[in-house]
Design an enzyme around this catalytic site. Structure first.
Site, PDB file in Angstrom:
ATOM      1  CB  THR A  56       0.986  -7.922  -4.056  1.00 26.25           C
ATOM      2  OG1 THR A  56       0.636  -6.575  -3.727  1.00 26.25           O
ATOM      3  CG2 THR A  56       2.025  -8.452  -3.103  1.00 26.25           C
ATOM      4  CG  ASP A 125      -1.252  -1.259  -7.117  1.00 26.81           C
ATOM      5  OD1 ASP A 125      -0.452  -1.421  -6.187  1.00 26.81           O
ATOM      6  OD2 ASP A 125      -2.497  -1.222  -6.980  1.00 26.81           O
ATOM      7  CB  SER A 126      -5.615  -4.259  -8.794  1.00 28.06           C
ATOM      8  OG  SER A 126      -5.800  -4.049  -7.413  1.00 28.06           O
ATOM      9  CB  SER A 127      -4.770   1.168  -7.037  1.00 23.17           C
ATOM     10  OG  SER A 127      -4.413   0.335  -5.962  1.00 23.17           O
ATOM     11  CB  THR A 157      -5.765  -8.173  -3.092  1.00 23.09           C
ATOM     12  OG1 THR A 157      -4.913  -7.154  -2.538  1.00 23.09           O
ATOM     13  CG2 THR A 157      -5.012  -9.481  -3.221  1.00 23.09           C
ATOM     14  CG  ASP A 158      -5.253  -2.746  -3.186  1.00 18.39           C
ATOM     15  OD1 ASP A 158      -4.342  -1.922  -3.341  1.00 18.39           O
ATOM     16  OD2 ASP A 158      -5.266  -3.592  -2.255  1.00 18.39           O
TER      17      ASP A 158
HETATM   18  N1  ASN Z   1      -2.092  -7.468  -2.584  1.00 18.11           N
HETATM   19  C1  ASN Z   1      -2.196  -6.686  -3.674  1.00 18.11           C
HETATM   20  O1  ASN Z   1      -2.229  -7.187  -4.771  1.00 18.11           O
HETATM   21  C2  ASN Z   1      -2.279  -5.192  -3.460  1.00 18.11           C
HETATM   22  C3  ASN Z   1      -1.854  -4.387  -4.645  1.00 18.11           C
HETATM   23  N2  ASN Z   1      -1.792  -2.969  -4.300  1.00 18.11           N
HETATM   24  C4  ASN Z   1      -2.827  -4.516  -5.820  1.00 18.11           C
HETATM   25  O2  ASN Z   1      -4.000  -4.445  -5.623  1.00 18.11           O
HETATM   26  O3  ASN Z   1      -2.372  -4.605  -6.954  1.00 18.11           O
END
Ligand code: ASN
Length: 644
Positions: A56, A125-127, A157-158
Site C-alpha cells: 500500500t 500486493d503482498s498477498s 503489510t498483509d
Molecule cells: N497495507 C498493505 O500494504 C496491504 C496490502 N494489501 C499489501 O499487503 O500489500
C-alpha cells in the site's frame, strides 16, 4: 518477481562496472566528481539499500477506484519531500557514483543517510508473495551486502510478518539490519502512516547496528519473527505478543540492546534461499475428525504447525488423533505444537499437552504461526541434516524466534563499580541504576578490551552489558581489541556476536584498526567473518602510497591481508608501486609486484612504474618487471598462524 535487475540493481552494477572498467581518463573524471570533500558529512554517511517490493505504501487509486501499486512513481515523489531528500545536496552529487541516490538531511545524530531505491518489477500486493520472492529479496541483499550499512524492504503489510520470519532464517550470520516496513495508507496521501514508517526505518537502519530482520511500524521496531499482523485498520497494525519491541521511537530512540539477538560465530553472512513448500498449519477445534487430521498429515506434507488450545493442549481422550500424530512422526513429518492464543507459550505442563509430546509432537514454545511455518520450511530444506538433527534444530532458538528460559538476570549490583558510583550519586531506583550502567558500560568495555581482560568483559556481559556498545567516539570493544592486537578478546567478542560492521565517528570498522595495528591474525579472522574496510579508493591509495614511501612492508602486508586492491590509485592516479619505484624502496616494490601491482598503469602525468624505472636508469628493475611480471600474478598474502 524480478528486481528490475536490468534497471536499478543493474544500474548499480553498471555504475560499479563503469567505475571499474572506465579507462583512466574517464576514471579521473569520475574521481574528480566524487563527493566533494566539503560536502563530506560531519560523520561518515550511512548507505542504505531500499528494496521496494510493493504494498500500500506506494499505491495510488487507479481508474477502477481501487488501490494498486504504480511503477516509477515512488522515487519521483520522495524527491519532492524535504525530509526524504535534501535537493540542494543531492544536486551536487550529479556525475558521482551517488547520482542515483536519495540523500536525507543530516539527522539529529549528525549522520547523513544516502539511500538507493531499487523498484521491483512487477510491484506487488503482498498477498501475492511467494517463497521464490523471499529468495529474490535475500539474494538482492546478499549481492549488495558489503556495499551498504543496512537494508530497508518496502513491503505490503498483509504478509509482511511471513516474509520477515522467512528472511530471519534464510539470512544466516546476519550482521546488519534488514528492516521491513510499509503502511496502511499510501505514503503520498495527506494523512499517512507511511512517511513515519519509512523515515523511521531509514534512520534506524542508518544509525543502529541491530543485526536482525526487523519490522518497523508505528514508531516501534520489532523482531520480525515475533510479529503478526493484528489489525487491518489500525496504524498499530503489528503486535509482538511475546517479546517487547527492540526499539521505540519517541523523542529519543530507545534500543533495548540486551534483547538484541546476535549470531555467535565467526562465519560470513550467507543466505539459504531453498525453502520446503510442503508445510502447513492445522488449527484443531472441538470435534475435529481423524479423517481431517490424517488427510492433512499425508505425504507430500513434511512439516505441520499444530495450533492447539491454551498452553498447548489437545484432547487426551482421542487415541485416534494421537495415533495419527505418532504415525506421521514415524513417517518423518515434523509436527510443531504452538498455542492458538495470541500470547503465551506451549509447555508440557498439562497431561493434555504431554500426550502430544509422547506422540512425537515438538513443543514450539512461544513461536508465532508465521515464524513456526518459516522455521519448518527452512529446517526441512536442509538436505544435509538427518531427521533427528531437524527435530533438534526445530527445538533450538535459531534467530530469537522463541523465548528460552534465561537464568535469573544477575543483579547489576554485582558489579562493585556500579554499586559504588550509584551510592556516591545517591541513586537507588533500578531505572536510575540501569541508566548509570548504560552510560558507564561502553567505556568499561573499552577499558577491559584495551588491557585484554576477558574475565572483566564476561562479568560486564553477565550483568547486562551490550558488548557492541559504542563509546562517545563510536568505538566498540572490538575496535579497541583489534587495534591493540588482543587475540583472545577479539575471539571472545566475535563468539558473543559483537558487530564487526560498527563504524566509529571516523567511519572506521574494527578491520581498519586491525590493519593499522598490523595484527595479521586478527585481520584474517575479521575478514573471514565478513568484515570490510569501507574506505574510498583514493583514501586507501593514500594509505598504500604512504606505506610504500616509508618502505613499510609490514603495513603493506596488513593492507593486503585485508583484501584491498593493491592497484588503488589516488587523485593523481598514483599507485603504491609508482611511489615505491620513485623512492627506490626495493623491498616495497618487490612486495607490491609479488602482490599483483601493475607496472603499466599511467598516473595523471602519463608516468608508469616501468617508465619511472627507465627514467632513473634502473635497467635491472625494468628487465625484472618485463621478464617476471608481464601479467602480474595475484599472490594472496596469507598471514602467519603465529600470534600477532
Ligand atoms: N497495507 C498493505 O500494504 C496491504 C496490502 N494489501 C499489501 O499487503 O500489500
Amino acid at each position: 518477481m524480478m528486481a528490475n535487475g536490468g534497471g536499478a540493481l543493474g544500474f548499480f552494477y553498471e555504475s560499479q562496472k563503469s567505475i571499474d572498467l572506465v579507462n583512466l581518463e574517464q576514471k579521473k573524471e569520475v574521481a574528480l566528481k566524487a563527493v566533494p570533500s566539503e560536502l563530506a558529512p560531519v560523520k561518515p554517511e550511512a548507505r542504505i539499500l531500499v528494496l521496494y517490493t510493493g504494498g500500500t505504501i506506494g499505491m495510488r487509486v487507479n481508474p477502477n477506484g481501487v488501490y494498486a501499486p504504480e511503477a516509477d512513481y515512488l522515487v519521483g515523489m520522495l524527491k519532492k519531500l524535504p525530509m526524504f531528500h535534501d535537493e540542494e545536496f543531492g544536486n551536487r552529487l550529479k556525475g558521482t557514483e551517488y547520482e542515483k541516490y536519495l540523500v536525507m538531511p543530516i539527522s539529529r545524530e549528525g549522520r547523513r543517510i544516502f539511500y538507493l531505491v531499487v523498484e521491483y518489477t512487477p510491484l506487488m500486493d503482498s498477498s501475492n508473495m511467494t517463497m521464490e520472492d523471499w529468495g529474490k529479496i535475500a539474494t538482492d541483499i546478499k549481492e549488495e551486502y558489503d556495499n551498504y550499512d543496512g537494508f530497508v524492504v518496502l513491503h505490503g503489510t498483509d504478509t509482511m510478518a511471513y516474509t520477515a520470519s522467512a528472511l530471519s532464517f534464510i539470512c544466516e550470520n546476519l550482521g546488519k539490519p534488514i528492516i521491513l516496513t510499509g503502511s496502511q495508507i499510501p505514503i503520498f496521501e495527506i494523512r499517512s502512516d507511511g512517511r513515519d514508517n519509512f523515515l523511521s526505518s531509514l534512520i534506524v537502519a542508518g544509525h543502529y547496528y541491530i543485526p536482525e530482520v526487523l519490522i518497523c511500524f508505528d514508531n516501534k521496531v520489532f523482531r520480525g519473527n515475533r510479529c503478526m499482523k493484528n489489525d487491518s485498520g489500525s496504524f498499530a497494525a503489528f503486535v509482538s505478543p511475546n517479546l517487547p519491541p527492540l526499539a521505540t521511537l519517541e523523542i529519543n530512540i530507545n534500543v533495548d540492546w540486551a534483547a538484541v539477538f546476535r549470531c555467535t560465530n565467526t562465519e560470513k553472512f550467507v543466505i539459504q534461499t531453498k525453502m520446503c513448500e510442503n508445510v502447513g498449519l492445522l488449527r484443531i477445534f472441538p470435534g475435529i475428525t481423524s479423517q481431517t487430521v490424517r488427510a492433512f498429515l499425508t505425504p507430500p506434507m513434511q512439516g505441520v504447525v499444530l495450533q492447539t488450545y491454551g498452553a498447548g493442549n489437545a484432547p487426551d481422550n482421542r487415541p485416534d488423533l494421537l495415533k495419527i500424530f505418532q504415525e506421521a512422526t514415524n513417517w518423518g513429518v515434523l509436527i510443531v505444537n504452538i498455542t492458538q492464543c495470541t500470547r503465551g507459550s506451549v509447555q508440557a505442563s498439562y497431561n493434555t499437552g504431554k500426550t502430544l509430546v509422547d506422540a512425537g509432537v515438538i513443543p514450539g514454545g512461544d513461536m508465532t504461526p508465521e515464524a513456526s511455518l518459516a522455521k519448518l520450511s527452512y529446517v526441512l530444506s536442509k538436505d544435509n541434516w538427518n531427521f533427528q538433527k531437524k527435530r533438534k534444530m526445530i527445538k533450538r532458538n535459531l534467530r530469537g524466534e522463541m523465548t528460552v528460559v534465561t537464568k535469573e538476570e544477575i543483579s547489576i549490583m554485582d558489579l562493585e563499580i556500579i554499586d559504588s558510583v550509584a551510592k556516591t550519586l545517591c541513586l537507588s531506583s533500578r531505572d536510575e541504576i540501569v541508566k548509570l550502567r548504560d552510560a558507564l558500560y561502553p567505556n568499561l568495555l573499552c577499558a577491559a578490551a584495551k588491557i585484554g581482560d576477558v574475565p572483566a568483559l564476561e562479568k560486564l556481559r553477565q550483568t547486562g552489558a551490550n558488548l557492541s556498545a559504542q563509546n562517545q567516539d563510536g568505538r566498540t570493544a572490538l575496535h579497541i581489541a583489534s587495534r591493540e592486537g588482543h587475540w583472545s578478546v577479539v575471539q571472545y567478542l566475535l563468539n558473543h556476536g559483537t558487530s564487526i560492521h560498527t563504524r566509529d565517528h571516523h567511519g572506521h570498522t574494527p578491520l581498519i584498526d586491525a590493519v593499522q595495528g598490523q595484527h595479521l591474525r586478527i585481520i584474517k579472522i575479521l575478514v573471514k567473518t565478513g568484515g570490510t574496510l569501507i574506505l574510498h579508493p583514493s583514501r586507501l591509495a593514500m594509505e598504500l602510497c604512504s606505506s610504500a614511501a616509508q618502505n613499510d612492508i609490514e603495513s603493506l602486508k596488513a593492507w593486503c591481508a585485508a583484501g584491498i586492491d593493491v592497484n588503488s590509485a589516488d587523485y593523481d592516479n598514483r599507485t603504491a608501486l609508482h611511489v615505491a619505484v620513485t623512492k627506490k624502496n626495493k623491498e616495497a616494490y618487490e612486495f607490491l609486484l609479488d602482490s599483483g601491482a601493475r607496472w603499466d598503469l599511467p598516473d595523471s602525468f602519463g608516468n608508469t612504474a616501468i617508465s619511472i624505472a627507465g627514467d632513473q636508469g634502473d635497467e635491472e628493475l625494468e628487465t625484472l618487471m618485463r621478464s617476471r611480471y608481464l601479467y602480474p600474478p595475484v599472490h594472496t598474502i596469507s598471514p602467519p598462524d603465529s600470534p600477532s
